[in-house]
Every structure is written in structure tokens, then in C-alpha cells.
Design a protein around this motif. Structure first.
Motif, PDB file in Angstrom:
ATOM      1  N   PRO A 113       0.818  -1.229   0.000  1.00 45.89           N
ATOM      2  CA  PRO A 113       0.000   0.000   0.000  1.00 45.89           C
ATOM      3  C   PRO A 113       0.844   1.269   0.000  1.00 45.89           C
ATOM      4  O   PRO A 113       0.540   2.213  -0.729  1.00 45.89           O
ATOM      5  CB  PRO A 113      -0.808  -0.122   1.291  1.00 45.89           C
ATOM      6  N   SER A 114       1.919   1.286   0.779  1.00 43.33           N
ATOM      7  CA  SER A 114       2.755   2.493   0.794  1.00 43.33           C
ATOM      8  C   SER A 114       3.488   2.664  -0.537  1.00 43.33           C
ATOM      9  O   SER A 114       3.688   3.795  -0.990  1.00 43.33           O
ATOM     10  CB  SER A 114       3.744   2.449   1.948  1.00 43.33           C
ATOM     11  N   GLU A 115       3.878   1.558  -1.165  1.00 42.99           N
ATOM     12  CA  GLU A 115       4.520   1.662  -2.482  1.00 42.99           C
ATOM     13  C   GLU A 115       3.564   2.247  -3.512  1.00 42.99           C
ATOM     14  O   GLU A 115       3.967   3.035  -4.362  1.00 42.99           O
ATOM     15  CB  GLU A 115       5.006   0.286  -2.950  1.00 42.99           C
ATOM     16  N   ARG A 116       2.294   1.859  -3.447  1.00 41.59           N
ATOM     17  CA  ARG A 116       1.306   2.415  -4.381  1.00 41.59           C
ATOM     18  C   ARG A 116       1.150   3.923  -4.167  1.00 41.59           C
ATOM     19  O   ARG A 116       1.062   4.689  -5.123  1.00 41.59           O
ATOM     20  CB  ARG A 116      -0.041   1.715  -4.202  1.00 41.59           C
ATOM     21  N   ILE A 117       1.116   4.339  -2.909  1.00 42.46           N
ATOM     22  CA  ILE A 117       0.984   5.777  -2.614  1.00 42.46           C
ATOM     23  C   ILE A 117       2.188   6.540  -3.162  1.00 42.46           C
ATOM     24  O   ILE A 117       2.036   7.605  -3.771  1.00 42.46           O
ATOM     25  CB  ILE A 117       0.836   6.016  -1.096  1.00 42.46           C
ATOM     26  N   GLN A 155       3.554  10.628  -9.657  1.00 42.29           N
ATOM     27  CA  GLN A 155       2.810  11.119 -10.812  1.00 42.29           C
ATOM     28  C   GLN A 155       2.343  12.559 -10.599  1.00 42.29           C
ATOM     29  O   GLN A 155       2.294  13.356 -11.515  1.00 42.29           O
ATOM     30  CB  GLN A 155       1.612  10.216 -11.101  1.00 42.29           C
ATOM     31  N   VAL A 156       1.995  12.882  -9.359  1.00 43.44           N
ATOM     32  CA  VAL A 156       1.531  14.235  -9.033  1.00 43.44           C
ATOM     33  C   VAL A 156       2.711  15.193  -8.925  1.00 43.44           C
ATOM     34  O   VAL A 156       2.671  16.306  -9.439  1.00 43.44           O
ATOM     35  CB  VAL A 156       0.724  14.230  -7.710  1.00 43.44           C
ATOM     36  N   TYR A 205      -5.182  13.647  -1.967  1.00 41.44           N
ATOM     37  CA  TYR A 205      -6.412  13.277  -1.252  1.00 41.44           C
ATOM     38  C   TYR A 205      -7.545  13.030  -2.245  1.00 41.44           C
ATOM     39  O   TYR A 205      -8.275  12.051  -2.152  1.00 41.44           O
ATOM     40  CB  TYR A 205      -6.789  14.371  -0.257  1.00 41.44           C
ATOM     41  N   THR A 206      -7.662  13.925  -3.219  1.00 41.63           N
ATOM     42  CA  THR A 206      -8.712  13.796  -4.230  1.00 41.63           C
ATOM     43  C   THR A 206      -8.520  12.534  -5.061  1.00 41.63           C
ATOM     44  O   THR A 206      -9.467  11.784  -5.297  1.00 41.63           O
ATOM     45  CB  THR A 206      -8.732  15.035  -5.148  1.00 41.63           C
ATOM     46  N   ARG A 207      -7.288  12.273  -5.486  1.00 38.19           N
ATOM     47  CA  ARG A 207      -7.021  11.078  -6.282  1.00 38.19           C
ATOM     48  C   ARG A 207      -7.297   9.800  -5.497  1.00 38.19           C
ATOM     49  O   ARG A 207      -7.853   8.846  -6.036  1.00 38.19           O
ATOM     50  CB  ARG A 207      -5.566  11.066  -6.748  1.00 38.19           C
ATOM     51  N   GLU A 208      -6.898   9.756  -4.242  1.00 42.12           N
ATOM     52  CA  GLU A 208      -7.065   8.541  -3.433  1.00 42.12           C
ATOM     53  C   GLU A 208      -8.520   8.298  -3.055  1.00 42.12           C
ATOM     54  O   GLU A 208      -8.900   7.168  -2.784  1.00 42.12           O
ATOM     55  CB  GLU A 208      -6.201   8.611  -2.173  1.00 42.12           C
ATOM     56  N   ASN A 209      -9.333   9.338  -3.021  1.00 40.83           N
ATOM     57  CA  ASN A 209     -10.729   9.181  -2.616  1.00 40.83           C
ATOM     58  C   ASN A 209     -11.714   9.386  -3.762  1.00 40.83           C
ATOM     59  O   ASN A 209     -12.923   9.470  -3.532  1.00 40.83           O
ATOM     60  CB  ASN A 209     -11.046  10.141  -1.462  1.00 40.83           C
TER      61      ASN A 209
END
Length: 102
Positions: A59-63, A69-70, A88-92
Motif C-alpha cells: 500500500p505504501s509503495e502504491r501511494i 505522478q503528481v 487526497y482527491t485522487r485517493e478518494n
């Protein structure tokens, strides 16, 4: 009968004070005191033990991958608060779409 035994064990446990005043962790305490509270010791081992499933960093690697990318070279001067809001917007984003589609 079993309910009374559990209740009496719990009451006795709640009144126990560590004699040496040193905290070595709850599992160590239960290993030493399991003979006093056999029923509670079974529950303690079940709830306090490390899970058998190994923890992963996926999960931390995905973040971090999404953050890269951002926060590209072209966006190197972006304010941290803006980067935080974009992440925050991308993750939610999936929450927004599941709410709108229902």
C-alpha cells in the motif's frame, strides 16, 4: 458456571498491580500470569499476538508511485498543501463516483 468463572477472573485481573512497576509488554505479562487467569490468557494471546499474515509495503509503495505522478519535475514548485489536496482527491475519487452512481 463458566460465566461466573470468567467474571471472577476478570475482577481479579482488574485488581492486579505489577509488583516491580516495570512494563515489559502485555504478552510477557500474560506468559507470567496465565496460571492466575487461564481463560483470559487464551483471549489475550489471541488478541495481542502478531498476526500470522506478514505485513507488506505494497500500500505504501502504491501511494509513493501515485505521488510521483503528481509531483513531477514540471510541478516541483507546487505548494505542499496543493499536492496534499490533489493526492487526497485522487485517493478518494472512487468514493465520489460510488456516491454519485448510487
Amino acid at each position: 458456571m463458566l460465566n461466573e468463572k470468567c467474571h471472577s477472573e476478570l475482577q481479579a485481573y482488574l485488581h492486579v498491580v505489577n509488583a516491580d512497576g516495570e512494563f515489559k509488554g502485555p504478552l510477557a505479562w500474560w506468559r507470567v500470569n496465565e496460571h492466575k487467569f487461564p481463560t483470559l490468557a487464551i483471549l489475550a494471546r489471541a488478541f495481542l499476538a502478531i498476526p500470522a499474515i506478514p505485513a507488506t509495503s505494497a500500500p505504501s509503495e502504491r501511494i509513493w508511485s501515485r505521488a510521483s505522478q503528481v509531483l513531477s519535475i514540471r510541478r516541483a514548485r507546487m505548494e505542499p498543501s496543493l499536492a496534499q489536496r490533489i493526492m487526497y482527491t485522487r485517493e478518494n475519487n472512487h468514493l465520489l463516483h460510488s456516491t454519485v452512481n448510487n
